[in-house]
Design a protein around this motif. Structure first.
Motif, PDB file in Angstrom:
ATOM      1  N   VAL A   1       6.593 -10.480   2.389  1.00  0.00           N
ATOM      2  CA  VAL A   1       7.477 -11.343   1.601  1.00  0.00           C
ATOM      3  C   VAL A   1       8.918 -11.143   2.068  1.00  0.00           C
ATOM      4  O   VAL A   1       9.399 -10.011   2.173  1.00  0.00           O
ATOM      5  CB  VAL A   1       7.351 -11.008   0.098  1.00  0.00           C
ATOM      6  CG1 VAL A   1       8.326 -11.823  -0.725  1.00  0.00           C
ATOM      7  CG2 VAL A   1       5.919 -11.243  -0.368  1.00  0.00           C
TER       8      VAL A   1
ATOM      9  N   ASP B   1       8.006   6.404  12.538  1.00  0.00           N
ATOM     10  CA  ASP B   1       8.587   7.672  12.064  1.00  0.00           C
ATOM     11  C   ASP B   1       9.115   8.525  13.214  1.00  0.00           C
ATOM     12  O   ASP B   1       8.761   9.707  13.342  1.00  0.00           O
ATOM     13  CB  ASP B   1       7.539   8.470  11.264  1.00  0.00           C
ATOM     14  CG  ASP B   1       7.184   7.785   9.961  1.00  0.00           C
ATOM     15  OD1 ASP B   1       8.069   7.154   9.363  1.00  0.00           O
ATOM     16  OD2 ASP B   1       6.004   7.857   9.547  1.00  0.00           O
TER      17      ASP B   1
ATOM     18  N   GLU C   1       3.344  -1.698  -5.596  1.00  0.00           N
ATOM     19  CA  GLU C   1       1.925  -2.007  -5.371  1.00  0.00           C
ATOM     20  C   GLU C   1       1.043  -1.088  -6.196  1.00  0.00           C
ATOM     21  O   GLU C   1       0.040  -1.519  -6.763  1.00  0.00           O
ATOM     22  CB  GLU C   1       1.559  -1.761  -3.905  1.00  0.00           C
ATOM     23  CG  GLU C   1       1.958  -2.859  -2.994  1.00  0.00           C
ATOM     24  CD  GLU C   1       1.482  -2.559  -1.568  1.00  0.00           C
ATOM     25  OE1 GLU C   1       1.439  -3.493  -0.799  1.00  0.00           O
ATOM     26  OE2 GLU C   1       1.163  -1.393  -1.246  1.00  0.00           O
TER      27      GLU C   1
ATOM     28  N   GLY D   1       8.814   3.327   2.090  1.00  0.00           N
ATOM     29  CA  GLY D   1       8.036   2.227   1.510  1.00  0.00           C
ATOM     30  C   GLY D   1       8.714   0.873   1.565  1.00  0.00           C
ATOM     31  O   GLY D   1       8.431  -0.007   0.755  1.00  0.00           O
TER      32      GLY D   1
ATOM     33  N   VAL E   1       8.452  -0.308  -2.464  1.00  0.00           N
ATOM     34  CA  VAL E   1       7.406  -1.337  -2.571  1.00  0.00           C
ATOM     35  C   VAL E   1       6.026  -0.704  -2.718  1.00  0.00           C
ATOM     36  O   VAL E   1       5.140  -1.233  -3.372  1.00  0.00           O
ATOM     37  CB  VAL E   1       7.446  -2.283  -1.347  1.00  0.00           C
ATOM     38  CG1 VAL E   1       6.380  -3.353  -1.464  1.00  0.00           C
ATOM     39  CG2 VAL E   1       8.813  -2.916  -1.215  1.00  0.00           C
TER      40      VAL E   1
ATOM     41  N   THR F   1       6.385   0.025   8.552  1.00  0.00           N
ATOM     42  CA  THR F   1       5.054   0.107   9.166  1.00  0.00           C
ATOM     43  C   THR F   1       4.370  -1.257   9.117  1.00  0.00           C
ATOM     44  O   THR F   1       3.750  -1.690  10.091  1.00  0.00           O
ATOM     45  CB  THR F   1       4.207   1.169   8.434  1.00  0.00           C
ATOM     46  OG1 THR F   1       4.945   2.391   8.459  1.00  0.00           O
ATOM     47  CG2 THR F   1       2.857   1.362   9.080  1.00  0.00           C
TER      48      THR F   1
ATOM     49  N   GLY G   1      14.509   2.773   4.118  1.00  0.00           N
ATOM     50  CA  GLY G   1      14.004   3.847   3.255  1.00  0.00           C
ATOM     51  C   GLY G   1      12.484   3.845   3.119  1.00  0.00           C
ATOM     52  O   GLY G   1      11.796   2.985   3.677  1.00  0.00           O
TER      53      GLY G   1
ATOM     54  N   LYS H   1       0.712 -10.040  -3.776  1.00  0.00           N
ATOM     55  CA  LYS H   1      -0.358  -9.022  -3.786  1.00  0.00           C
ATOM     56  C   LYS H   1      -1.437  -9.419  -4.796  1.00  0.00           C
ATOM     57  O   LYS H   1      -2.623  -9.254  -4.542  1.00  0.00           O
ATOM     58  CB  LYS H   1       0.173  -7.637  -4.143  1.00  0.00           C
ATOM     59  CG  LYS H   1       1.289  -7.160  -3.262  1.00  0.00           C
ATOM     60  CD  LYS H   1       0.813  -6.348  -2.080  1.00  0.00           C
ATOM     61  CE  LYS H   1       1.967  -6.109  -1.119  1.00  0.00           C
ATOM     62  NZ  LYS H   1       1.662  -5.745   0.220  1.00  0.00           N
TER      63      LYS H   1
ATOM     64  N   ALA I   1       1.698 -11.882   5.239  1.00  0.00           N
ATOM     65  CA  ALA I   1       1.576 -11.123   3.991  1.00  0.00           C
ATOM     66  C   ALA I   1       2.904 -10.448   3.636  1.00  0.00           C
ATOM     67  O   ALA I   1       3.008  -9.751   2.638  1.00  0.00           O
ATOM     68  CB  ALA I   1       0.478 -10.074   4.124  1.00  0.00           C
TER      69      ALA I   1
ATOM     70  N   GLY J   1       8.518  -1.237   4.160  1.00  0.00           N
ATOM     71  CA  GLY J   1       7.789  -2.217   4.970  1.00  0.00           C
ATOM     72  C   GLY J   1       7.971  -2.088   6.470  1.00  0.00           C
ATOM     73  O   GLY J   1       7.620  -3.000   7.213  1.00  0.00           O
TER      74      GLY J   1
ATOM     75  N   ILE K   1       6.743 -10.235  -4.185  1.00  0.00           N
ATOM     76  CA  ILE K   1       5.785  -9.308  -3.556  1.00  0.00           C
ATOM     77  C   ILE K   1       4.598  -9.085  -4.500  1.00  0.00           C
ATOM     78  O   ILE K   1       3.438  -9.155  -4.102  1.00  0.00           O
ATOM     79  CB  ILE K   1       6.461  -7.956  -3.196  1.00  0.00           C
ATOM     80  CG1 ILE K   1       7.479  -8.158  -2.078  1.00  0.00           C
ATOM     81  CG2 ILE K   1       5.426  -6.901  -2.809  1.00  0.00           C
ATOM     82  CD1 ILE K   1       8.297  -6.924  -1.718  1.00  0.00           C
TER      83      ILE K   1
HETATM   84  N1  ATP Z   1       8.381  -7.376   2.014  1.00  0.00           N
HETATM   85  C1  ATP Z   1       7.136  -6.951   1.768  1.00  0.00           C
HETATM   86  N2  ATP Z   1       6.155  -7.839   1.503  1.00  0.00           N
HETATM   87  C2  ATP Z   1       4.904  -7.430   1.229  1.00  0.00           C
HETATM   88  N3  ATP Z   1       4.506  -6.145   1.230  1.00  0.00           N
HETATM   89  C3  ATP Z   1       5.447  -5.221   1.497  1.00  0.00           C
HETATM   90  C4  ATP Z   1       6.796  -5.570   1.788  1.00  0.00           C
HETATM   91  N4  ATP Z   1       7.487  -4.438   2.017  1.00  0.00           N
HETATM   92  C5  ATP Z   1       6.613  -3.428   1.891  1.00  0.00           C
HETATM   93  N5  ATP Z   1       5.390  -3.884   1.586  1.00  0.00           N
HETATM   94  C6  ATP Z   1       4.167  -3.096   1.332  1.00  0.00           C
HETATM   95  O1  ATP Z   1       4.563  -1.839   0.818  1.00  0.00           O
HETATM   96  C7  ATP Z   1       3.749  -0.805   1.314  1.00  0.00           C
HETATM   97  C8  ATP Z   1       4.609   0.226   2.026  1.00  0.00           C
HETATM   98  O2  ATP Z   1       5.115  -0.355   3.216  1.00  0.00           O
HETATM   99  P1  ATP Z   1       5.207   0.446   4.605  1.00  0.00           P
HETATM  100  O3  ATP Z   1       4.155   1.491   4.683  1.00  0.00           O
HETATM  101  O4  ATP Z   1       5.289  -0.549   5.690  1.00  0.00           O
HETATM  102  O5  ATP Z   1       6.604   1.149   4.387  1.00  0.00           O
HETATM  103  P2  ATP Z   1       7.435   2.079   5.370  1.00  0.00           P
HETATM  104  O6  ATP Z   1       8.812   1.530   5.385  1.00  0.00           O
HETATM  105  O7  ATP Z   1       6.752   2.219   6.682  1.00  0.00           O
HETATM  106  O8  ATP Z   1       7.415   3.433   4.573  1.00  0.00           O
HETATM  107  P3  ATP Z   1       7.465   4.973   5.088  1.00  0.00           P
HETATM  108  O9  ATP Z   1       8.884   5.233   5.437  1.00  0.00           O
HETATM  109  O10 ATP Z   1       6.988   5.729   3.916  1.00  0.00           O
HETATM  110  O11 ATP Z   1       6.549   5.066   6.279  1.00  0.00           O
HETATM  111  C9  ATP Z   1       2.753  -1.472   2.248  1.00  0.00           C
HETATM  112  O12 ATP Z   1       1.557  -1.664   1.555  1.00  0.00           O
HETATM  113  C10 ATP Z   1       3.385  -2.801   2.575  1.00  0.00           C
HETATM  114  O13 ATP Z   1       2.412  -3.802   2.812  1.00  0.00           O
END
Ligand code: ATP
Length: 475
Positions: free
Chosen positions: A151, A245, A346, A184, A342, A188, A182, A318, A149, A186, A314
């Motif tokens: 991208v 984190d 979404e 959001g 991202v 996590t 940064g 989705k 899932a 991806g 992306i």
């Molecule tokens: N390359 C990608 N392809 C598909 N979905 C993505 C991608 N990058 C991020 N997302 C989606 O964006 C949302 C935020 O991603 P995620 O929570 O992993 O970010 P993060 O880097 O951990 O952010 P934070 O620093 O706020 O914890 C999630 O729903 C994730 O599935």
């Protein structure tokens, strides 16, 4: 006085969980996979459930979230569910010739005498073949965060490849894997995908996902209630530790100390550690050097903001997951108006889909412009040159007035060029206007500064990251 549940109440735990699950999953899956399971016994807070054969072991993973939810809703004092086959169950009644279980005593008067369900003798400890899941860990993995899932684009392909390598060969590819990027971006998502993938390849692996904050809170509780031994067992006996984190631990000395020992124990016993952070190890403030240096032992992979094409991809992925047709012009409209995050991308899509379904209209560009107007207005709220100057000055620890002076020392020139570059990218101001706001610079100087940063940004990762961070702060 603590409440001790009776044997019948305990027996009913699984019956009640099943009743809750029956309402949530389709009939055929329930009949096939869940109905044939039976309560075995409770050991401390572990609920042992008997499955007819090893073929049923995937039930633990497949329904972990629903089981956890049922336990929480029913307020049962259970911390883990362990699935065991009849061979592993010292209390198992004889299996009938047709392969099904003989009825349980509570369900039938004709319970087989040899059923040892009510036996007070201690059951054997679970063997290594048992499917065991603990929702403090496995079910905390979001089922949507899988590799397929995710991208891939130029900003995240390195991190994705590193994450896949770690999932394929835990502790052998890179240990630790340190992911940073940064908000959001991806991180996590990739961590959870590692967890899912390891679990698929090695169903018996124990995986723990925890945020830096949760690690600290649990540690504080354990110290307070003198449960440090079980706290340590929990984190030092896993096959894969995913810790999100980590920057949260900044300045928390006791937590860092504990994590240092957790890290060492896991690393020495060749267990995989994956760490996510909003910045690279060397920029983590108030972190002990010994920890920071350990974070650099394996591989450090950054995730850069997605480019326009990746954002479009992306959105399309989705939409596909939501079984929704997203026209390309709409995807482009959203992708070019939501800057980098991202999660916000979404958010815009979810809002659009909900809006269209509520109003019973198709998704078109005109509808998207109307429905996302407010959302996008806040995204592109006016950024002023003053705000850029303030933010850049703060980032480089200087005064705004210095950015406007006729001082050509490197410490001043670079931040000034960055600020001019941002002014061009984020505001509508013309080159002469930007020049005026930087102490009366000629527009050719402004142009030169902008193209210089544009060029350097492509070659210099650190500079690129600083600019992304400034853009995030400003938008
Ligand atoms: N390359 C990608 N392809 C598909 N979905 C993505 C991608 N990058 C991020 N997302 C989606 O964006 C949302 C935020 O991603 P995620 O929570 O992993 O970010 P993060 O880097 O951990 O952010 P934070 O620093 O706020 O914890 C999630 O729903 C994730 O599935």
């Amino acid at each position: 006085m603590s409440f001790v549940p009776t044997a019948t109440a305990v027996l009913n735990y699984w019956v009640r969980i099943l009743a809750a699950l029956e309402k949530k999953i389709n009939r055929q899956s329930y009949e096939t996979w869940l109905k044939p399971t039976r309560f075995s016994h409770l050991e401390g807070k572990k609920l042992f459930v008997r499955i007819p054969s090893a073929d049923f072991q995937h039930v633990g993973d497949r329904y972990a979230d629903l089981i956890q939810e049922a336990i929480e809703n029913l307020e049962l004092d259970v911390e883990a569910v362990v699935l065991i086959t009849p061979e592993q169950d010292p209390r198992a009644p004889k299996v009938r010739e047709d392969g099904g279980f003989a009825p349980l005593p509570s369900h039938s008067q004709n319970a087989p005498q040899q059923s040892r369900l009510a036996s007070p003798s201690a059951p054997a400890a679970p063997g290594p073949e048992q499917s065991r899941f603990d929702w403090n860990t496995a079910s905390q993995l979001n089922p949507r965060y899988q590799f397929d899932a995710f991208v891939v684009g130029s900003g995240n392909q390195f991190a994705m490849a590193a994450a896949q390598a770690v999932a394929e060969r835990p502790s052998k590819a890179y240990n630790p894997l340190f992911l940073y990027g940064g908000v959001g971006m991806g991180k996590t998502h990739l961590m959870h995908a590692i967890g899912h993938d390891v679990k698929r390849r090695m169903p018996h692996a124990s995986i723990s996902y925890v945020s830096g904050e949760k690690f600290m809170n649990e540690m504080v509780d354990s110290v307070r209630y003198q449960k440090m031994t079980s706290f340590r067992d929990r984190f030092r006996n896993v096959d894969v530790l995913l810790i999100d984190d980590i920057q949260f631990m900044a300045g928390k000395e006791r937590t860092q100390e504990e994590f240092f020992h957790t890290f060492n124990t896991l690393h020495e016993s060749m267990k995989q550690i994956v760490i996510a952070s909003d910045r690279p190890p060397k920029e983590l403030p108030d972190f002990e050097d010994r920890l920071r240096s350990r974070f650099e032992w394996g591989l450090i992979a950054d995730i850069q903001p997605p480019d326009l094409e990746t954002k479009v991809a992306i959105l399309q992925k989705k939409a596909e997951n939501e079984q929704t047709q997203l026209p390309t012009d709409v995807a482009l409209f959203i992708a070019s108006n939501v800057r980098t995050n991202v999660r916000e991308l979404e958010g815009a899509l979810v809002r659009l889909i909900a809006w269209c379904s509520m109003h019973g209209v198709e998704i078109t560009l005109a509808v998207a412009q109307q429905c996302l107007k407010q959302f996008i207005d806040t995204q592109v709220r006016k950024i002023t040159i003053e705000a850029i100057q303030r933010t850049v000055a703060e980032q480089f620890g200087m005064r705004v007035s210095e950015l406007k002076q006729k001082n050509n020392s490197r410490q001043i020139v670079v931040p000034r060029q960055i600020a001019m570059y941002l002014a061009k990218q984020l505001t509508e101001a013309s080159l002469p206007e930007i020049g005026r706001q930087f102490g009366g610079k000629h527009h050719t100087t402004v142009m030169h500064s902008i193209s210089k940063i544009d060029e350097q940004r492509r070659a210099d990762k650190d500079l690129n990251r600083t600019i992304n961070k400034l853009m995030e702060t400003l938008s």
